[in-house]
Design an enzyme around this catalytic site. Structure first.
Site, short mmCIF file in Angstrom:
data_model
loop_
_atom_site.label_atom_id
_atom_site.label_comp_id
_atom_site.label_asym_id
_atom_site.label_seq_id
_atom_site.Cartn_x
_atom_site.Cartn_y
_atom_site.Cartn_z
CE LYS A 51 -4.45 -1.32 0.37
NZ LYS A 51 -5.55 -0.80 -0.45
CB SER A 303 -0.91 -8.02 -0.67
OG SER A 303 -1.76 -8.70 0.24
#
Length: 403
Positions: A51, A303
């Site tokens: 992110k 992720s």
């Protein structure tokens, strides 16, 4: 519409800021699946998740355009840390609205970068609504975690790094919550290597985007419930859905047990710690959700790695039980000298190690003169557990297993 040029510009902005995380061959997963599997370890990224890429790229473009005020964001944690890091880098005030259920480790991570944290709402969407209103009142720019081209462009740089290392991938497996990561990566992948398949994976407990993909229209859900909190998005973004419908080849779902088993597998076999969202791609591979030609080269995005230690402990405990490496018994004994010793003697003979034991003689469901012994054992698999059951039955012990 987002294009490769924007993603390459984001790549340049992120140079020297984000880590070029490892893209490593995974021999055990490769042998298990029959594919040539590589893991993109964004769990090792600064702030612990991909992110940072999108958040930094967005705030960098705001600064380039002359923005000098504050920013606000809503996030379950990883986007929050990315925004907080980027705002701190540029000297901009940041306020992050997080759901009240956000793990403490993620709240602390955001505050460590100097951002203000407001806990509001039971899920991302409620936090989002509050953050938008807060931003309007304060005059802050809202940094959306996925419905923003510059954010998606930043996330797309993950694909550029993967192709730099392994340009001939047959498929990329990407976790999906709001869809920003898979949108950015898919745009980059299809522009560079159109034949590469994009496989999206979401948690079955957060099904909005997958249901929308199947229906070819946005479908929202009333609630979400999953250990993959990083992809626990209730409502579908029409913006990212458009990219997903255009570029994603298949969209799979994995259940909670499959996610937990993947987390434990990665920790134990790959020596890699990931959060629930980071494990869904591996979960899909392990549980037969990915169907490609034998020998296909597959890249899977891990992720993020910001898992709450309490959740990790629970996953390990349940994983040991399911793999027959731990066994819990409740045994009823006659409350007299030597009874416990005769029970533990059997455990000694079969090589079962006691890791926890309790003795109760006061429960109202006990007959006078009896006692309950609760015991947790380290065991060596299903055959070992069957031997324990057999020997206890032969010894005349009354017991039940607890799960």
């Amino acid at each position: 519409m987002l294009d490769l040029k924007q993603i390459k510009s984001a790549y340049e902005r992120l140079e020297g800021v984000v880590h070029h995380t490892p893209f490593s061959y995974a021999p055990i997963l490769s042998k298990m699946s029959g594919y040539e599997v590589y893991l993109k370890k964004e769990n090792l990224q600064r702030t612990g998740a991909f992110k940072l890429r999108g958040a930094f790229n967005k705030i960098a473009t705001l600064v380039e355009s002359g923005q000098k005020g504050g920013v606000v964001a809503a996030s379950a944690g990883n986007h929050a840390q990315g925004v907080a890091f980027a705002a701190n880098h540029f000297g901009i005030e940041a306020t992050i609205v997080m759901p009240e259920s956000t793990p403490l480790t993620k709240v602390q991570g955001v505050r460590a970068f100097g951002a203000n944290v407001i806990l509001q709402g039971s899920n991302y969407d409620e936090a989002y609504a509050y953050a938008v209103k807060f931003g309007e009142e304060k005059g802050y720019d809202f940094v959306h975690p996925f419905t923003d081209e510059e954010v998606m462009a930043g996330q797309g740089t993950v694909a550029l790094e993967m192709f730099e290392a392994e340009p001939d991938m047959d498929a990329i497996v990407v976790p999906v919550g709001g869809g920003g990561l898979v949108s950015g990566m898919a745009v980059a992948a299809k522009a560079l290597y159109p034949e590469t398949k994009i496989i999206a994976v979401s948690a079955e407990g957060a099904p909005a985007m997958r249901e929308s993909y199947k229906a070819h229209k946005p479908i929202d859900t009333t609630s979400v419930r999953t250990i993959a909190d990083g992809i626990a998005v209730r409502d579908t973004s029409p913006v990212t859905l458009e990219y997903i419908l255009k570029y994603v080849d298949t969209f799979e779902g994995v259940c909670e047990d499959e996610i937990a088993s993947a987390i434990l597998f990665l920790l134990e076999k790959q020596k890699v710690l990931v959060e629930g969202a980071g494990a869904v791609g591996v979960a899909a591979l392990m549980h037969g959700k990915i169907n490609l030609s034998k020998g296909s080269k597959v890249g899977i995005v891990l992720s993020g790695g910001n898992i709450d230690v309490t959740m990790l402990s629970l996953i390990i405990e349940k994983g040991l039980m399911k793999s027959a490496r731990k066994m819990k018994l409740m045994v009823t004994l006659v409350d007299k000298p030597g009874a416990l010793q005769s029970f533990t003697q059997i455990l000694t003979e079969v090589g079962a190690n006691i890791v926890q034991i309790g003795y109760d003689r006061t429960s109202i469901d006990l007959e006078f003169g009896d006692a309950h012994v609760s015991v947790a054992l380290e065991t060596k698999g299903e055959e070992h557990q069957e031997l324990i059951r057999k020997r206890l039955n032969e010894g005349g012990f009354i017991f039940r297993e607890e799960h």
